[in-house]
Write a protein that holds these residues in place. Structure first.
Motif, mmCIF file in Angstrom:
data_model
loop_
_atom_site.group_PDB
_atom_site.id
_atom_site.type_symbol
_atom_site.label_atom_id
_atom_site.label_comp_id
_atom_site.label_asym_id
_atom_site.label_seq_id
_atom_site.Cartn_x
_atom_site.Cartn_y
_atom_site.Cartn_z
ATOM 1 N N CYS A 23 0.829 -1.215 0.000
ATOM 2 C CA CYS A 23 0.000 0.000 0.000
ATOM 3 C C CYS A 23 0.857 1.256 0.000
ATOM 4 N N TRP A 24 1.911 1.263 0.824
ATOM 5 C CA TRP A 24 2.787 2.440 0.880
ATOM 6 C C TRP A 24 3.455 2.689 -0.475
ATOM 7 N N GLU A 25 3.853 1.621 -1.134
ATOM 8 C CA GLU A 25 4.485 1.782 -2.444
ATOM 9 C C GLU A 25 3.497 2.359 -3.445
ATOM 10 N N ASN A 26 2.257 1.868 -3.415
ATOM 11 C CA ASN A 26 1.233 2.404 -4.315
ATOM 12 C C ASN A 26 0.925 3.868 -4.003
ATOM 13 N N ARG A 27 0.995 4.222 -2.732
ATOM 14 C CA ARG A 27 0.652 5.577 -2.312
ATOM 15 C C ARG A 27 1.632 6.610 -2.866
ATOM 16 N N LEU A 28 2.869 6.179 -3.132
ATOM 17 C CA LEU A 28 3.873 7.102 -3.654
ATOM 18 C C LEU A 28 3.491 7.665 -5.026
ATOM 19 N N ALA A 29 2.580 6.974 -5.728
ATOM 20 C CA ALA A 29 2.183 7.436 -7.058
ATOM 21 C C ALA A 29 1.355 8.714 -7.016
ATOM 22 N N PHE A 30 0.800 9.044 -5.844
ATOM 23 C CA PHE A 30 -0.006 10.276 -5.755
ATOM 24 C C PHE A 30 0.298 11.099 -4.504
ATOM 25 N N ALA A 31 1.152 10.595 -3.624
ATOM 26 C CA ALA A 31 1.507 11.346 -2.414
ATOM 27 C C ALA A 31 3.026 11.374 -2.298
ATOM 28 N N ASP A 32 3.581 12.524 -1.990
ATOM 29 C CA ASP A 32 5.033 12.680 -1.981
ATOM 30 C C ASP A 32 5.691 12.295 -0.648
ATOM 31 N N ALA A 33 4.959 12.433 0.453
ATOM 32 C CA ALA A 33 5.571 12.271 1.773
ATOM 33 C C ALA A 33 5.678 10.793 2.165
ATOM 34 N N PHE A 34 6.913 10.328 2.362
ATOM 35 C CA PHE A 34 7.153 8.986 2.892
ATOM 36 C C PHE A 34 8.545 8.972 3.496
ATOM 37 N N ARG A 35 8.615 8.733 4.781
ATOM 38 C CA ARG A 35 9.906 8.761 5.468
ATOM 39 C C ARG A 35 10.128 7.449 6.201
#
Length: 381
Positions: free
Chosen positions: A56-68
């Protein structure tokens, strides 16, 4: 592809490979942990949740920039990502209702390309968000706290009490680590003893128990036990402290054993910064999907005896457990456990480099090492 997206792809490829390797290890009946088949089965259940979270986190990167991620400590995503994923799980249904169906988005994308001779980035983000929310809504992720479940019930012939195997999990917000708990608990509640135990001290087969049961098997204590587990699952608390708190908070529950599995830290070349030697060696691994190292710890505390209940005219004392702490082992005493095991999982290519650099023995001192090679896991290297 920019540097940030390239680093993210390498990180997700590495953690995916590590989780897959650990899953192979847990399902292998020749592995050291499989001798505790129930433990391996329970850990596998939470591993599936963790794998789904990373997807899910990997998929979320396609539309959300924040991931730490916690680069210098656990190697896992920081707790804020876990909270956001849980919030998205709860709000997914409502958000999906505001996003067009996939077929409609595809049609709009095709029309945009024909009209403007350009790629429809906004529509692509909408499609990515929809797919992400559908995935979050339909699957079980590794939440900040996962409620207890009872997966086994039996009777102790010596005490004639029913006992349960209960497990739960939490993603610790301070340590940024997934933690899995398993407790074997005897129940002296009069009603449960009458219901579940026959006169000859065996489990009453006339009472159907549809395992697994959500929560503690004892319905009168289930909600209190949920609250206890949520408040007493921090990584900063030792297993002995948690077991002792359980013993004190519930007069009719007698914890005989508590296990905690700490899944991490995780090391990934070019991403994490835990250990300079490990970082330098992993950076030399030719195939980047093999440039990782996953460690985990299994901690256990058990009761060595039980102080019997004392009833007097003026005061009374319920039965209490005496937990064994291995004071002959300084690490066991520091961790507050009867025993512990430290494990490390590493791809064959990375292990070869550590071995060739004469660093393997020093880095893996005290660890049981398991090497992933050609889809199999080799232990006792």
């Amino acid at each position: 592809m920019n540097a940030a997206s390239d680093a993210a792809r390498r990180y997700f490829d590495a953690i995916s490979a590590a989780i897959s390797g650990l899953d192979i290890f847990l399902r292998d009946d020749s592995s050291p942990l499989y001798r505790h088949e129930t433990v391996a089965t329970i850990v596998t259940e939470y591993l599936e949740r963790l794998e789904r979270s990373f997807s899910c986190w990997e998929n979320r990167l396609a539309f959300a920039d924040a991931f730490r991620i916690s680069r210098a400590e656990s190697g896992y995503p920081v707790f804020q990502n876990v909270l956001e994923l849980e919030n998205d799980r709860k709000t997914a249904e409502g958000r999906l209702s505001a996003i067009p169906q996939p077929d409609q988005i595809r049609a709009e994308m095709a029309d945009f390309i024909l009209r403007h001779k350009a790629f429809p980035q906004a529509l692509q983000r909408s499609m990515a968000e929809r797919l992400y929310l559908e995935n979050v809504r339909n699957g079980q992720v590794f939440s900040p706290f996962i409620l207890p479940r009872t997966v086994k019930v039996s009777v102790n012939p010596a005490t004639k009490r029913p006992y349960y195997l209960v497990h739960w999990a939490t993603f610790d917000g301070a340590a940024n680590l997934p933690l899995i708990y398993m407790a074997t608990v005897e129940d002296s509640s009069a009603g449960l003893v009458r219901s579940l135990v026959t006169k000859d001290g065996k489990l009453n087969e006339d009472v159907e128990v549809p395992l697994p049961v959500e929560g503690l098997l004892n319905p009168e204590l289930a909600h209190r036990f949920d609250d206890f587990a949520e408040k007493n699952s921090a990584y900063s608390l030792s297993p002995a402290t948690i077991a002792g708190n359980l013993d004190k908070d519930f007069d009719d529950l007698h914890p005989k054993q508590l296990r905690r599995v700490v899944l991490g830290p995780f090391y990934s070349a070019g991403i994490t910064e835990h250990n300079s030697t490990v970082t330098d060696i992993l950076a030399k691994v030719r195939r980047k999907e093999n440039a990782w190292l996953l460690t985990w710890t299994v901690q256990e505390v058990f009761s060595k005896s039980e102080k019997p209940a004392r009833k007097g005219l003026w005061s009374s004392q319920p039965a209490r457990e005496e937990f064994y702490i291995n004071t002959d082992d300084l690490d066991a005493a520091r961790q507050g456990v009867s025993s512990y095991e430290k494990h490390a999982l590493i791809p064959h290519e990375a292990y070869q480099l550590l071995y060739a650099a004469h660093e393997a023995r020093k880095i893996f001192d005290g660890y049981q090492v398991h090497v992933v090679s050609n889809g199999k896991v080799i232990s006792d290297v």
